[in-house]
Design a protein around this motif. Structure first.
Motif, PDB file in Angstrom:
ATOM      1  N   GLU A  59      -3.354   4.901   0.231  1.00 30.32           N
ATOM      2  CA  GLU A  59      -4.259   3.940   0.910  1.00 30.32           C
ATOM      3  C   GLU A  59      -3.061   2.149   0.501  1.00 30.32           C
ATOM      4  N   VAL A  60      -3.001   1.910  -0.543  1.00 35.66           N
ATOM      5  CA  VAL A  60      -1.814   0.816  -0.757  1.00 35.66           C
ATOM      6  C   VAL A  60      -0.050   2.044  -0.517  1.00 35.66           C
ATOM      7  N   GLN A  61      -0.088   3.180  -0.647  1.00 33.86           N
ATOM      8  CA  GLN A  61       1.333   3.531  -0.201  1.00 33.86           C
ATOM      9  C   GLN A  61       1.738   4.102   1.280  1.00 33.86           C
ATOM     10  N   LYS A  69       5.507  -6.140   3.147  1.00 33.94           N
ATOM     11  CA  LYS A  69       5.645  -7.227   1.999  1.00 33.94           C
ATOM     12  C   LYS A  69       5.923  -6.761   0.280  1.00 33.94           C
ATOM     13  N   LEU A  70       5.917  -5.093   0.394  1.00 33.59           N
ATOM     14  CA  LEU A  70       6.845  -5.222  -0.854  1.00 33.59           C
ATOM     15  C   LEU A  70       7.487  -4.015  -1.296  1.00 33.59           C
ATOM     16  N   THR A  72       9.266  -0.550  -0.471  1.00 32.38           N
ATOM     17  CA  THR A  72       8.931   1.613  -0.729  1.00 32.38           C
ATOM     18  C   THR A  72       9.919   1.312  -1.704  1.00 32.38           C
ATOM     19  N   PRO A  73       9.602   2.556  -2.962  1.00 29.61           N
ATOM     20  CA  PRO A  73       8.463   2.448  -2.767  1.00 29.61           C
ATOM     21  C   PRO A  73       7.615   1.813  -3.469  1.00 29.61           C
ATOM     22  N   ILE A  74       6.873   1.840  -3.805  1.00 28.11           N
ATOM     23  CA  ILE A  74       5.167   1.228  -3.945  1.00 28.11           C
ATOM     24  C   ILE A  74       4.336   2.091  -5.527  1.00 28.11           C
ATOM     25  N   GLU A  75       5.171   1.664  -6.492  1.00 25.54           N
ATOM     26  CA  GLU A  75       4.294   2.563  -7.495  1.00 25.54           C
ATOM     27  C   GLU A  75       3.344   1.305  -8.506  1.00 25.54           C
ATOM     28  N   ASP A  76       3.123   2.065  -9.255  1.00 28.47           N
ATOM     29  CA  ASP A  76       2.220   0.856 -10.746  1.00 28.47           C
ATOM     30  C   ASP A  76       2.969   0.122 -11.122  1.00 28.47           C
ATOM     31  N   ASP A  77       2.748  -0.799 -11.646  1.00 29.82           N
ATOM     32  CA  ASP A  77       3.341  -1.715 -12.909  1.00 29.82           C
ATOM     33  C   ASP A  77       2.546  -1.835 -13.681  1.00 29.82           C
ATOM     34  N   GLY A  78       2.093  -1.026 -14.997  1.00 31.41           N
ATOM     35  CA  GLY A  78       1.871  -1.229 -15.998  1.00 31.41           C
ATOM     36  C   GLY A  78       0.310  -0.737 -15.900  1.00 31.41           C
ATOM     37  N   MET A  79      -0.276  -1.356 -16.923  1.00 27.00           N
ATOM     38  CA  MET A  79      -1.443  -0.718 -17.085  1.00 27.00           C
ATOM     39  C   MET A  79      -2.543  -1.339 -16.093  1.00 27.00           C
ATOM     40  N   THR A  80      -3.252  -0.189 -16.173  1.00 27.17           N
ATOM     41  CA  THR A  80      -4.373  -0.256 -14.705  1.00 27.17           C
ATOM     42  C   THR A  80      -5.630  -0.354 -15.916  1.00 27.17           C
ATOM     43  N   GLY A 102       7.294  -2.979  -5.834  1.00 28.31           N
ATOM     44  CA  GLY A 102       8.026  -2.273  -4.750  1.00 28.31           C
ATOM     45  C   GLY A 102       9.138  -3.627  -5.106  1.00 28.31           C
ATOM     46  N   PRO A 103      10.443  -2.925  -4.436  1.00 28.49           N
ATOM     47  CA  PRO A 103      11.648  -4.088  -4.236  1.00 28.49           C
ATOM     48  C   PRO A 103      11.556  -5.007  -4.048  1.00 28.49           C
TER      49      PRO A 103
END
Length: 140
Positions: A59-61, A69-70, A72-80, A102-103
């Protein structure tokens, strides 16, 4: 008169305890750290392999406002972080915080869902850190 000297040989322990004790302690500590790390990565992996996590990231991507706002690409950034509880795969609940990037910046996705056969989301929002903006992904 000659004196007979009998050489008394020290035991293995008496000769080697100075290196054996620290090595043993370090080994036990290392095993403990590896055990804790294994549990940590196992739980984290379980969360990131869940249907809720995968559905949320999809959904986010694909949300145009989040992409705006962020970037592409949008990816996880650390610990969930958070929790996922299921019983017999038919019932469960979930409360996750997923850091993403994201960038153009960073954000956190907040997900609350309940499962009765299928996951039903009561919250799926993206909080953009730079602008303090909140994007509701459940509004179509």
């Amino acid at each position: 008169m000659e004196e007979d000297y009998v050489e008394v040989r020290k035991s293995w322990w008496e000769r080697n305890w100075k290196w054996f004790v620290p090595t043993g302690c370090v080994s036990i500590l290392l095993i403990f750290v590896l055990f804790i790390a294994g549990i940590f990565f196992g739980v984290t992996s379980m969360m990131t392999n869940s249907d809720v996590y995968k559905g949320t990231m999809n959904e986010v991507q694909h949300n145009q406002l989040v992409i705006e706002k962020l970037g592409t690409p949008i990816e996880d950034d650390g610990m969930t972080s958070g929790s996922i509880n299921t019983t017999n795969n038919d019932r469960g609940n979930c409360n996750l915080q997923i850091p993403i990037k994201g960038p153009k910046g960073q954000a956190t996705v907040f997900v609350v869902a309940e499962k009765k056969g299928v996951w039903k989301y009561s919250e799926m929002t993206v909080f953009i850190k730079a602008t303090k903006e909140e994007i509701d992904l459940l509004k179509k």
